[in-house]
Scaffold this motif. Structure first.
Motif, PDB file in Angstrom:
ATOM      1  N   ASN A 279       0.819  -1.277  -0.036  1.00  0.00           N
ATOM      2  CA  ASN A 279       0.102   0.125   0.145  1.00  0.00           C
ATOM      3  C   ASN A 279       0.845   1.370   0.134  1.00  0.00           C
ATOM      4  O   ASN A 279       2.041   1.169  -0.125  1.00  0.00           O
ATOM      5  CB  ASN A 279      -0.988  -0.076   1.371  1.00  0.00           C
ATOM      6  N   ILE A 280       0.172   2.260   0.083  1.00  0.00           N
ATOM      7  CA  ILE A 280       0.801   3.657  -0.268  1.00  0.00           C
ATOM      8  C   ILE A 280       2.042   3.892   1.117  1.00  0.00           C
ATOM      9  O   ILE A 280       3.179   4.232   0.878  1.00  0.00           O
ATOM     10  CB  ILE A 280      -0.312   4.867  -0.286  1.00  0.00           C
ATOM     11  N   TRP A 281       1.279   3.739   2.241  1.00  0.00           N
ATOM     12  CA  TRP A 281       2.281   3.936   3.361  1.00  0.00           C
ATOM     13  C   TRP A 281       3.578   3.142   3.443  1.00  0.00           C
ATOM     14  O   TRP A 281       4.714   3.580   4.009  1.00  0.00           O
ATOM     15  CB  TRP A 281       1.517   3.892   4.675  1.00  0.00           C
ATOM     16  N   CYS A 282       3.423   1.937   3.190  1.00  0.00           N
ATOM     17  CA  CYS A 282       4.595   0.951   3.222  1.00  0.00           C
ATOM     18  C   CYS A 282       5.553   1.524   2.111  1.00  0.00           C
ATOM     19  O   CYS A 282       6.821   1.319   2.171  1.00  0.00           O
ATOM     20  CB  CYS A 282       4.228  -0.617   2.955  1.00  0.00           C
ATOM     21  N   THR A 283       5.134   1.655   1.056  1.00  0.00           N
ATOM     22  CA  THR A 283       5.884   2.069  -0.172  1.00  0.00           C
ATOM     23  C   THR A 283       6.626   3.328   0.027  1.00  0.00           C
ATOM     24  O   THR A 283       7.604   3.737  -0.263  1.00  0.00           O
ATOM     25  CB  THR A 283       5.033   2.135  -1.470  1.00  0.00           C
ATOM     26  N   PHE A 284       5.859   4.206   0.480  1.00  0.00           N
ATOM     27  CA  PHE A 284       6.246   5.677   0.847  1.00  0.00           C
ATOM     28  C   PHE A 284       7.551   5.819   1.792  1.00  0.00           C
ATOM     29  O   PHE A 284       8.196   6.378   1.753  1.00  0.00           O
ATOM     30  CB  PHE A 284       5.069   6.672   1.093  1.00  0.00           C
ATOM     31  N   SER A 285       7.133   4.554   2.468  1.00  0.00           N
ATOM     32  CA  SER A 285       8.167   4.612   3.901  1.00  0.00           C
ATOM     33  C   SER A 285       9.585   4.132   3.462  1.00  0.00           C
ATOM     34  O   SER A 285      10.706   4.525   3.972  1.00  0.00           O
ATOM     35  CB  SER A 285       7.827   3.853   5.051  1.00  0.00           C
ATOM     36  N   VAL A 286       9.682   3.636   2.191  1.00  0.00           N
ATOM     37  CA  VAL A 286      10.968   3.496   1.667  1.00  0.00           C
ATOM     38  C   VAL A 286      11.989   4.698   1.650  1.00  0.00           C
ATOM     39  O   VAL A 286      12.974   4.830   1.750  1.00  0.00           O
ATOM     40  CB  VAL A 286      10.988   2.731   0.272  1.00  0.00           C
ATOM     41  N   PHE A 287      11.122   5.892   1.200  1.00  0.00           N
ATOM     42  CA  PHE A 287      11.830   7.097   1.127  1.00  0.00           C
ATOM     43  C   PHE A 287      11.820   8.117   2.293  1.00  0.00           C
ATOM     44  O   PHE A 287      12.667   8.789   2.392  1.00  0.00           O
ATOM     45  CB  PHE A 287      11.126   7.827  -0.301  1.00  0.00           C
ATOM     46  N   LEU A 288      10.750   7.817   2.853  1.00  0.00           N
ATOM     47  CA  LEU A 288      10.346   8.820   4.067  1.00  0.00           C
ATOM     48  C   LEU A 288       9.633   7.830   5.236  1.00  0.00           C
ATOM     49  O   LEU A 288       8.538   7.388   5.092  1.00  0.00           O
ATOM     50  CB  LEU A 288       9.522  10.092   3.706  1.00  0.00           C
ATOM     51  N   LYS A 289      10.454   7.776   6.389  1.00  0.00           N
ATOM     52  CA  LYS A 289       9.891   7.283   7.442  1.00  0.00           C
ATOM     53  C   LYS A 289       8.931   7.589   8.328  1.00  0.00           C
ATOM     54  O   LYS A 289       9.274   8.390   9.206  1.00  0.00           O
ATOM     55  CB  LYS A 289      11.202   6.780   8.325  1.00  0.00           C
ATOM     56  N   PRO A 464      19.652 -11.226  -1.559  1.00  0.00           N
ATOM     57  CA  PRO A 464      19.885  -9.705  -1.535  1.00  0.00           C
ATOM     58  C   PRO A 464      21.053  -9.252  -1.119  1.00  0.00           C
ATOM     59  O   PRO A 464      21.770  -9.848  -0.215  1.00  0.00           O
ATOM     60  CB  PRO A 464      18.427  -9.383  -0.798  1.00  0.00           C
ATOM     61  N   PRO A 465      21.557  -8.243  -1.271  1.00  0.00           N
ATOM     62  CA  PRO A 465      22.805  -7.471  -0.557  1.00  0.00           C
ATOM     63  C   PRO A 465      22.712  -7.547   0.709  1.00  0.00           C
ATOM     64  O   PRO A 465      21.330  -7.234   1.449  1.00  0.00           O
ATOM     65  CB  PRO A 465      22.756  -6.080  -1.371  1.00  0.00           C
ATOM     66  N   GLN A 466      23.764  -7.790   1.539  1.00  0.00           N
ATOM     67  CA  GLN A 466      23.725  -7.584   3.160  1.00  0.00           C
ATOM     68  C   GLN A 466      23.204  -6.268   3.581  1.00  0.00           C
ATOM     69  O   GLN A 466      22.521  -6.574   4.676  1.00  0.00           O
ATOM     70  CB  GLN A 466      24.938  -7.952   3.607  1.00  0.00           C
ATOM     71  N   LYS A 467      23.445  -5.309   2.968  1.00  0.00           N
ATOM     72  CA  LYS A 467      23.088  -4.144   3.548  1.00  0.00           C
ATOM     73  C   LYS A 467      21.504  -3.736   3.342  1.00  0.00           C
ATOM     74  O   LYS A 467      20.768  -2.814   3.750  1.00  0.00           O
ATOM     75  CB  LYS A 467      23.833  -2.790   3.056  1.00  0.00           C
ATOM     76  N   LEU A 468      21.102  -4.472   2.367  1.00  0.00           N
ATOM     77  CA  LEU A 468      19.629  -4.482   1.904  1.00  0.00           C
ATOM     78  C   LEU A 468      19.015  -5.714   1.919  1.00  0.00           C
ATOM     79  O   LEU A 468      18.513  -6.241   0.983  1.00  0.00           O
ATOM     80  CB  LEU A 468      19.300  -3.793   0.310  1.00  0.00           C
ATOM     81  N   PRO A 469      18.784  -6.501   2.917  1.00  0.00           N
ATOM     82  CA  PRO A 469      18.055  -7.851   3.366  1.00  0.00           C
ATOM     83  C   PRO A 469      16.778  -7.712   2.721  1.00  0.00           C
ATOM     84  O   PRO A 469      16.068  -8.954   2.227  1.00  0.00           O
ATOM     85  CB  PRO A 469      18.255  -8.251   4.620  1.00  0.00           C
ATOM     86  N   ASP A 470      15.857  -6.697   2.708  1.00  0.00           N
ATOM     87  CA  ASP A 470      14.714  -6.695   2.431  1.00  0.00           C
ATOM     88  C   ASP A 470      14.480  -6.138   1.148  1.00  0.00           C
ATOM     89  O   ASP A 470      13.340  -5.725   0.574  1.00  0.00           O
ATOM     90  CB  ASP A 470      13.932  -5.890   3.365  1.00  0.00           C
ATOM     91  N   LEU A 471      15.265  -6.116   0.071  1.00  0.00           N
ATOM     92  CA  LEU A 471      15.259  -5.510  -1.109  1.00  0.00           C
ATOM     93  C   LEU A 471      14.232  -6.063  -2.171  1.00  0.00           C
ATOM     94  O   LEU A 471      13.538  -5.232  -2.698  1.00  0.00           O
ATOM     95  CB  LEU A 471      16.694  -5.604  -1.880  1.00  0.00           C
ATOM     96  N   PHE A 472      14.254  -7.202  -2.409  1.00  0.00           N
ATOM     97  CA  PHE A 472      13.191  -7.875  -3.137  1.00  0.00           C
ATOM     98  C   PHE A 472      11.913  -7.771  -2.574  1.00  0.00           C
ATOM     99  O   PHE A 472      10.863  -7.702  -3.370  1.00  0.00           O
ATOM    100  CB  PHE A 472      13.532  -9.426  -3.323  1.00  0.00           C
ATOM    101  N   SER A 473      11.567  -8.016  -1.394  1.00  0.00           N
ATOM    102  CA  SER A 473      10.192  -7.708  -0.528  1.00  0.00           C
ATOM    103  C   SER A 473       9.768  -6.330  -1.046  1.00  0.00           C
ATOM    104  O   SER A 473       8.540  -5.916  -1.347  1.00  0.00           O
ATOM    105  CB  SER A 473      10.434  -7.934   0.815  1.00  0.00           C
ATOM    106  N   VAL A 474      10.999  -5.400  -0.805  1.00  0.00           N
ATOM    107  CA  VAL A 474      10.367  -3.945  -1.167  1.00  0.00           C
ATOM    108  C   VAL A 474       9.953  -3.716  -2.460  1.00  0.00           C
ATOM    109  O   VAL A 474       8.953  -3.112  -2.734  1.00  0.00           O
ATOM    110  CB  VAL A 474      11.217  -2.891  -0.428  1.00  0.00           C
ATOM    111  N   LEU A 475      10.876  -4.315  -3.214  1.00  0.00           N
ATOM    112  CA  LEU A 475      10.476  -4.063  -4.643  1.00  0.00           C
ATOM    113  C   LEU A 475       9.116  -4.712  -5.239  1.00  0.00           C
ATOM    114  O   LEU A 475       8.275  -4.266  -5.789  1.00  0.00           O
ATOM    115  CB  LEU A 475      11.620  -4.715  -5.716  1.00  0.00           C
TER     116      LEU A 475
END
Length: 509
Positions: A279-289, A464-475
């Protein structure tokens, strides 16, 4: 008689697919101390049969709310109690207080799976079959094909039978579908009763509440509030109040009892969203917490405002022009608005949008099939976590093939068949060259499918990269959210331009 056999075969196929998926592992199997979501359902049976009703929702020495405490309405609790009586008859150890925690055996798994299948068979599947049989202006074969596609929708099957989280989703969705059938065919009181049962089974059915309210209120206005409309309004109000009183009666004895149940149903302290939800809030939180920057009450206010404003136009239109077609499309639009913008959304809540999309599969088969594929893809991180990759691939392919062959979806992408003719005519008044909308949608579909396939392959095969373990889930969330925003605009266009299309058709006639 042959048609009855065909429909029976479709139902049996749907049941077979469900049972086959249920033979896989489930969420939290063999993982103490919480044991996952399967244990939640078993624990609710343990609590409801061993404790007095007044203790079901309260924390205590025999009911630790931190250990899968009840957080659904009374009808879910009563259902758990009914299952517990059957479980006690078969094997009391399954629901023994305290000692049954984390109980896992082949016999108990079989029992739990059977309860889901029986609930499907008693409530959800009959509603689907009756809905498809009541469809007008299509052949019997098309009705059977429609039922097949709805029963093969992979999202609901994978969650209820594979993940085993929030099992019995088909109960609340089934009651909601009975409600849709009722109010669409002027059995308004029965439809209202069915939908009240849906809300009292799972509070997330509030996603569908405004379209029901606006459609029925519009019917009352249409009949005239000084005559039959007023009588209908009173009857509807009495039906709703009576059904809620009957469901909640044991919890109305004390004020604190009622408030505690409500606190359990609406735990606003959990936060703006859970896990990786598209949803919007989870997606937007990638850029702004957002959750870290804004105070809790501000988050609630912002989500309320966005949700209300996004669903307002469709609800106003439905109230002023109450039609069964508009009602179904408004169910889609409002549920999607709640999913995208409301507070405390879970990734599985997309099932509440998928149900009404299944109901418009005949009207817009291409777009509905596309949406239902995206809705399943949006739950990919959850499905992979529960090792449901193979069941996901098989059920998605089966569903896609069924839709593609039953509705010839790739041949139904013209402006008329996408129900965008009226909108396109309005735009062409200002931009005469606006004739390429179907081609744009076809290209977007192709891009969407390729992206989903590639992301699935990357998630399964790459680390996924070690620094971005949730990369694929976020994508996955980001791509799904973009798709859902597009669908929100699309379904609202259909709703807002529907009356114009109707007037144009009358002129042609």
């Amino acid at each position: 008689m042959e048609k009855c056999y065909l429909m029976t075969a479709v139902v049996l196929l749907g049941l077979t697919v469900r049972w086959t998926v249920s033979l896989n592992s489930y969420s939290g199997a063999g993982k103490p101390p919480m044991f996952g979501d399967y244990e939640a359902q078993r624990h609710w049976q343990e609590i409801t049969i061993n404790l007095p009703i007044k203790q079901w929702y309260f924390n205590g020495s025999d009911n630790n709310l931190q250990y899968w405490g009840l957080d659904y309405p009374p009808l879910t609790a009563y259902h758990s109690l009914l299952c517990a009586y059957v479980a006690k008859f078969i094997n009391p150890d399954w629901i023994a207080l305290h000692t049954s925690r984390g109980y896992e055996s082949q016999a108990h798994k079989l029992f739990m799976r059977a309860t889901v299948l029986i609930a499907d068979l008693l409530i959800y599947i009959p509603a689907v079959v009756l809905y498809c049989c009541c469809l007008k202006e299509i052949s019997t074969k098309k009705k059977i094909a429609n039922a097949l596609c709805i029963l093969l929708y992979p999202g609901l099957i994978l969650i209820d039978y594979g993940h085993f989280q929030n099992i019995y989703n088909s109960v609340s969705l089934g009651f909601a579908l009975w409600g849709v059938l009722g109010v669409s065919y002027d059995w308004d009181l029965l439809g209202s009763l069915a939908f009240c049962l849906a809300i009292n089974y799972k509070q997330m059915e509030l996603y569908h509440s405004l379209p029901f309210f606006c459609f029925l209120l519009g019917k009352c206005f249409k009949k005239g509030l000084k005559g039959k409309g007023f009588v209908l309004l009173i009857k509807l109000a009495c039906t709703v109040v009576a059904s809620f009183i009957l469901c909640w009666l044991p919890f109305f004895t004390e004020r604190e009892q009622t408030l505690q149940v409500l606190r359990r149903l609406f735990p606003v302290d959990r936060g703006l969203f859970e896990d990786k939800v598209a949803n919007i809030w989870c997606t937007f939180s990638v850029f702004l917490k957002i959750r870290d920057i804004l105070p809790h009450h501000i988050q609630i206010m912002i989500s309320f405002c966005f949700t209300f404003l996004s669903l307002l136009p469709a609800c106003v239109k439905l109230t002023l022009h109450p039609t069964p077609k508009g009602f179904k499309f408004t169910l889609v639009s409002c549920a999607l608005s709640f999913f995208l913008f409301s507070f405390q959304v879970h990734e599985k809540s997309i099932l509440l949008v998928s149900l009404p999309v299944c109901l418009v599969l005949r009207e817009v088969p291409f777009m509905s099939t596309w949406f239902l594929l995206v809705s399943t893809f949006s739950m990919l991180p959850l499905l992979l976590k529960d090792e449901l990759l193979m069941p996901s691939v098989v059920t998605v392919m089966a569903f896609f093939i069924a839709c593609a062959t039953s509705f010839s979806i790739f041949e139904k992408t013209s402006e008329e068949e996408l129900q965008l003719k009226s909108f396109s005519i309005s735009v062409r008044k200002y931009f005469p060259c606006f004739t390429f909308l179907p081609r744009i949608i076809q290209h977007l579909f192709l891009i969407s499918v390729i992206t989903m396939v590639l992301l699935t392959l990357m998630t399964v095969t790459l680390d996924p990269p070690q620094k971005l373990p949730d990369l694929f889930s976020v994508l996955v969330c980001f791509v799904s959210c973009l798709n859902f925003l597009f669908f929100l605009v699309y379904f609202n266009i259909i709703i807002m331009w529907d009356s114009k299309n109707g007037r144009n058709q009358k002129k042609v006639n």
